[in-house]
Design a protein around this motif. Structure first.
Motif, PDB file in Angstrom:
ATOM      1  N   TYR A  26      37.905  37.890  38.821  1.00  0.00           N
ATOM      2  CA  TYR A  26      38.625  38.564  37.725  1.00  0.00           C
ATOM      3  C   TYR A  26      39.063  37.604  36.616  1.00  0.00           C
ATOM      4  O   TYR A  26      39.757  38.004  35.679  1.00  0.00           O
ATOM      5  CB  TYR A  26      39.892  39.251  38.241  1.00  0.00           C
ATOM      6  CG  TYR A  26      39.698  40.413  39.186  1.00  0.00           C
ATOM      7  CD1 TYR A  26      38.479  41.075  39.289  1.00  0.00           C
ATOM      8  CD2 TYR A  26      40.750  40.874  39.973  1.00  0.00           C
ATOM      9  CE1 TYR A  26      38.328  42.137  40.169  1.00  0.00           C
ATOM     10  CE2 TYR A  26      40.604  41.936  40.839  1.00  0.00           C
ATOM     11  CZ  TYR A  26      39.390  42.561  40.940  1.00  0.00           C
ATOM     12  OH  TYR A  26      39.251  43.621  41.788  1.00  0.00           O
ATOM     13  N   VAL A  61      45.386  34.326  41.596  1.00  0.00           N
ATOM     14  CA  VAL A  61      46.824  34.608  41.626  1.00  0.00           C
ATOM     15  C   VAL A  61      47.476  33.944  42.844  1.00  0.00           C
ATOM     16  O   VAL A  61      46.790  33.468  43.752  1.00  0.00           O
ATOM     17  CB  VAL A  61      47.116  36.132  41.575  1.00  0.00           C
ATOM     18  CG1 VAL A  61      46.745  36.692  40.204  1.00  0.00           C
ATOM     19  CG2 VAL A  61      46.404  36.876  42.680  1.00  0.00           C
ATOM     20  N   PHE A  63      49.056  34.514  45.699  1.00  0.00           N
ATOM     21  CA  PHE A  63      48.795  34.665  47.139  1.00  0.00           C
ATOM     22  C   PHE A  63      47.477  34.010  47.538  1.00  0.00           C
ATOM     23  O   PHE A  63      47.307  33.544  48.660  1.00  0.00           O
ATOM     24  CB  PHE A  63      48.836  36.152  47.556  1.00  0.00           C
ATOM     25  CG  PHE A  63      47.620  36.948  47.152  1.00  0.00           C
ATOM     26  CD1 PHE A  63      46.450  36.916  47.894  1.00  0.00           C
ATOM     27  CD2 PHE A  63      47.642  37.755  46.019  1.00  0.00           C
ATOM     28  CE1 PHE A  63      45.330  37.645  47.517  1.00  0.00           C
ATOM     29  CE2 PHE A  63      46.533  38.480  45.631  1.00  0.00           C
ATOM     30  CZ  PHE A  63      45.365  38.420  46.382  1.00  0.00           C
ATOM     31  N   CYS A  86      51.006  38.518  41.981  1.00  0.00           N
ATOM     32  CA  CYS A  86      50.351  39.809  42.233  1.00  0.00           C
ATOM     33  C   CYS A  86      51.440  40.821  42.548  1.00  0.00           C
ATOM     34  O   CYS A  86      52.105  40.709  43.584  1.00  0.00           O
ATOM     35  CB  CYS A  86      49.388  39.702  43.403  1.00  0.00           C
ATOM     36  SG  CYS A  86      48.793  41.306  43.995  1.00  0.00           S
ATOM     37  N   MET A  88      51.349  43.767  43.659  1.00  0.00           N
ATOM     38  CA  MET A  88      51.213  44.447  44.964  1.00  0.00           C
ATOM     39  C   MET A  88      51.772  43.565  46.078  1.00  0.00           C
ATOM     40  O   MET A  88      52.481  44.049  46.956  1.00  0.00           O
ATOM     41  CB  MET A  88      49.761  44.782  45.271  1.00  0.00           C
ATOM     42  CG  MET A  88      49.576  45.064  46.740  1.00  0.00           C
ATOM     43  SD  MET A  88      48.283  46.124  47.247  1.00  0.00           S
ATOM     44  CE  MET A  88      46.848  45.500  46.527  1.00  0.00           C
ATOM     45  N   ASN A 114      46.602  40.079  50.146  1.00  0.00           N
ATOM     46  CA  ASN A 114      47.493  40.196  48.980  1.00  0.00           C
ATOM     47  C   ASN A 114      48.929  40.363  49.480  1.00  0.00           C
ATOM     48  O   ASN A 114      49.519  41.445  49.427  1.00  0.00           O
ATOM     49  CB  ASN A 114      47.123  41.416  48.126  1.00  0.00           C
ATOM     50  CG  ASN A 114      45.720  41.356  47.556  1.00  0.00           C
ATOM     51  OD1 ASN A 114      44.792  40.925  48.232  1.00  0.00           O
ATOM     52  ND2 ASN A 114      45.546  41.781  46.319  1.00  0.00           N
ATOM     53  N   CYS A 172      48.146  48.633  44.072  1.00  0.00           N
ATOM     54  CA  CYS A 172      47.856  47.753  42.940  1.00  0.00           C
ATOM     55  C   CYS A 172      48.053  48.547  41.648  1.00  0.00           C
ATOM     56  O   CYS A 172      47.343  49.529  41.404  1.00  0.00           O
ATOM     57  CB  CYS A 172      46.417  47.255  43.021  1.00  0.00           C
ATOM     58  SG  CYS A 172      45.873  46.542  41.447  1.00  0.00           S
ATOM     59  N   PRO A 173      49.010  48.123  40.810  1.00  0.00           N
ATOM     60  CA  PRO A 173      49.273  48.883  39.575  1.00  0.00           C
ATOM     61  C   PRO A 173      48.097  48.848  38.595  1.00  0.00           C
ATOM     62  O   PRO A 173      48.011  49.704  37.719  1.00  0.00           O
ATOM     63  CB  PRO A 173      50.494  48.189  38.970  1.00  0.00           C
ATOM     64  CG  PRO A 173      50.771  46.981  39.777  1.00  0.00           C
ATOM     65  CD  PRO A 173      49.905  46.971  40.986  1.00  0.00           C
ATOM     66  N   VAL A 174      47.220  47.874  38.762  1.00  0.00           N
ATOM     67  CA  VAL A 174      46.060  47.776  37.863  1.00  0.00           C
ATOM     68  C   VAL A 174      45.010  48.821  38.275  1.00  0.00           C
ATOM     69  O   VAL A 174      44.576  49.653  37.460  1.00  0.00           O
ATOM     70  CB  VAL A 174      45.471  46.341  37.914  1.00  0.00           C
ATOM     71  CG1 VAL A 174      44.213  46.249  37.075  1.00  0.00           C
ATOM     72  CG2 VAL A 174      46.518  45.327  37.466  1.00  0.00           C
ATOM     73  N   HIS A 175      44.625  48.804  39.541  1.00  0.00           N
ATOM     74  CA  HIS A 175      43.598  49.762  40.000  1.00  0.00           C
ATOM     75  C   HIS A 175      44.109  51.207  39.966  1.00  0.00           C
ATOM     76  O   HIS A 175      43.324  52.139  39.839  1.00  0.00           O
ATOM     77  CB  HIS A 175      43.115  49.392  41.405  1.00  0.00           C
ATOM     78  CG  HIS A 175      42.178  48.212  41.396  1.00  0.00           C
ATOM     79  ND1 HIS A 175      42.627  46.920  41.413  1.00  0.00           N
ATOM     80  CD2 HIS A 175      40.821  48.147  41.316  1.00  0.00           C
ATOM     81  CE1 HIS A 175      41.589  46.091  41.376  1.00  0.00           C
ATOM     82  NE2 HIS A 175      40.483  46.811  41.308  1.00  0.00           N
ATOM     83  N   GLU A 200      40.990  49.263  46.376  1.00  0.00           N
ATOM     84  CA  GLU A 200      42.376  49.402  45.915  1.00  0.00           C
ATOM     85  C   GLU A 200      42.544  50.633  45.019  1.00  0.00           C
ATOM     86  O   GLU A 200      43.658  50.966  44.618  1.00  0.00           O
ATOM     87  CB  GLU A 200      42.812  48.147  45.144  1.00  0.00           C
ATOM     88  CG  GLU A 200      43.049  46.962  46.057  1.00  0.00           C
ATOM     89  CD  GLU A 200      43.334  45.681  45.301  1.00  0.00           C
ATOM     90  OE1 GLU A 200      43.593  45.745  44.088  1.00  0.00           O
ATOM     91  OE2 GLU A 200      43.286  44.609  45.934  1.00  0.00           O
ATOM     92  N   CYS A 260      43.937  42.995  34.798  1.00  0.00           N
ATOM     93  CA  CYS A 260      45.036  42.396  35.572  1.00  0.00           C
ATOM     94  C   CYS A 260      45.659  41.286  34.726  1.00  0.00           C
ATOM     95  O   CYS A 260      45.071  40.207  34.579  1.00  0.00           O
ATOM     96  CB  CYS A 260      44.511  41.831  36.890  1.00  0.00           C
ATOM     97  SG  CYS A 260      45.806  40.996  37.830  1.00  0.00           S
ATOM     98  N   MET A 263      45.856  37.705  36.271  1.00  0.00           N
ATOM     99  CA  MET A 263      44.598  36.934  36.336  1.00  0.00           C
ATOM    100  C   MET A 263      44.301  36.295  34.979  1.00  0.00           C
ATOM    101  O   MET A 263      43.736  35.213  34.902  1.00  0.00           O
ATOM    102  CB  MET A 263      43.443  37.854  36.741  1.00  0.00           C
ATOM    103  CG  MET A 263      43.482  38.267  38.194  1.00  0.00           C
ATOM    104  SD  MET A 263      42.866  36.921  39.234  1.00  0.00           S
ATOM    105  CE  MET A 263      42.973  37.693  40.859  1.00  0.00           C
TER     106      MET A 263
HETATM  107 FE1  SF4 Z   1      47.127  42.056  42.425  1.00  0.00          FE
HETATM  108 FE2  SF4 Z   1      45.964  44.241  41.458  1.00  0.00          FE
HETATM  109 FE3  SF4 Z   1      45.853  41.965  40.057  1.00  0.00          FE
HETATM  110 FE4  SF4 Z   1      44.435  42.262  42.342  1.00  0.00          FE
HETATM  111  S1  SF4 Z   1      44.187  43.396  40.413  1.00  0.00           S
HETATM  112  S2  SF4 Z   1      45.664  40.494  41.750  1.00  0.00           S
HETATM  113  S3  SF4 Z   1      45.859  43.501  43.549  1.00  0.00           S
HETATM  114  S4  SF4 Z   1      47.691  43.173  40.562  1.00  0.00           S
END
Ligand code: SF4
Ligand code: 13P
Length: 303
Positions: A26, A61, A63, A86, A88, A114, A172-175, A200, A260, A263
């Protein structure tokens, strides 16, 4: 400073410090381009465990970088921007997990990678999106299983394995921004395209997909498939990688809004500063690391 100049400096410092640059799928295109290894969470964890470099610069990220440090404590593990987290992973902490465990004594705990090192230390086995179903299937039948923190990956695993899971309400707030309407719109414009989405995504999006895959799973499918067109339901820079590696095929982001922001915090300049100034080092306290390592080792060995 000109981009080419930054890249040359990074290359020089990398050799001098015996460093390796690990890059998640990403990351922005110019960071992808300087990676020694580009991959998903599972692939990059395996690289971190196997490398003989002294320094790992991890473009991903927090984690992911922490996981690398758990696996390779003797190495210097650097994240170019310490704010790249992250949301999540932040939805659960060790205290909250201990409460869930207390409510389900005897249950096996599976944590999506994650998650923080403290959560991993409270976990029996970790998984990534590439091996979540295999990890759950490896648990003896009849055992209760707690799955944290991603409820949607968890629901997908339930569907795939037929096992019941005690789910935690993380996501995951992005997905989650990806909607069924986005997929349907793209399908209408590209009726022959293969729809691939990340697990996700919400179940109503997963329902519309031909394939549900980790980011490296998407890469492998795109390379091996005879199909020419793909709708990609995950972070938009996955499309950057797919287009570069498969120039004769067409890739359409399912939605341009799946970005994201964490990222995107890593830039070429920050990678250079990271190598120049040895920052920002990620190290997990030994007591936590030893407990977390058992769960992460089991993850790396599965699938
Ligand atoms: Fe975390 Fe979602 Fe970004 Fe993946 S896309 S790193 S799960 S916020
Ligand atoms: P992958 O392991 O599939 O690359 O996914 C990581 C992630 O954070 C997805 O949002």
């Amino acid at each position: 400073m000109k981009k080419q100049h930054i890249i040359e400096k990074i290359e020089k410092l990398k050799k001098k410090r015996n460093a390796v640059i690990l890059v998640h799928n990403y990351q922005i295109g110019e960071v992808q381009a300087i990676g020694d290894f580009l991959g998903d969470s599972l692939g990059l964890s395996r690289k971190a465990a196997a490398t003989d470099a002294d320094v790992i610069v991890f473009c991903g990220v927090h984690f992911m970088v922490e996981t690398a440090s758990i696996l390779a404590p003797e190495k210097t593990v650097l994240i170019p921007d310490p704010e790249a987290g992250c949301p999540m992973a932040d939805m659960i902490d060790a205290d909250r997990l201990r409460k869930v465990k207390a409510a389900h004594p005897g249950a096996v705990v599976v944590a999506y990678v994650n998650s923080s090192a403290e959560v991993k230390a409270e976990t029996d086995i970790c998984c990534t999106s590439a091996n979540a179903a295999e990890v759950v299937a490896s648990i003896p039948p009849g055992k209760d299983i707690i799955f944290v923190p991603d409820q949607y990956l968890g629901s997908f695993v339930v569907r795939k394995t037929g096992r019941q899971l005690i789910l935690y309400p993380g996501y995951c707030p992005v997905h989650r921004k990806l909607l069924p309407e986005d997929i349907l719109r793209q399908k209408e414009s590209h009726p022959d395209a293969v729809v691939m989405v990340h697990p996700e995504c919400t179940p109503d999006v997963i329902e519309l997909a031909d394939e549900v895959l980790s980011t490296s799973g998407m890469e492998r499918l795109a390379a091996a498939s005879k199909k020419e067109e793909f709708i990609v339901g995950t972070e938009v820079d996955m499309v950057t990688r797919l287009r570069r590696d498969n120039p004769s095929k067409s890739f359409y982001p399912a939605s341009d809004r799946i970005v994201c922001p964490n990222m995107k915090k890593i830039t070429l300049e920050k990678v250079l500063w990271s190598l120049e100034e040895n920052k920002f080092e990620v190290r997990v306290p030994d007591e936590i690391r030893k407990k977390a390592k058992r769960a992460v080792d089991a993850m790396v060995a599965t699938g």
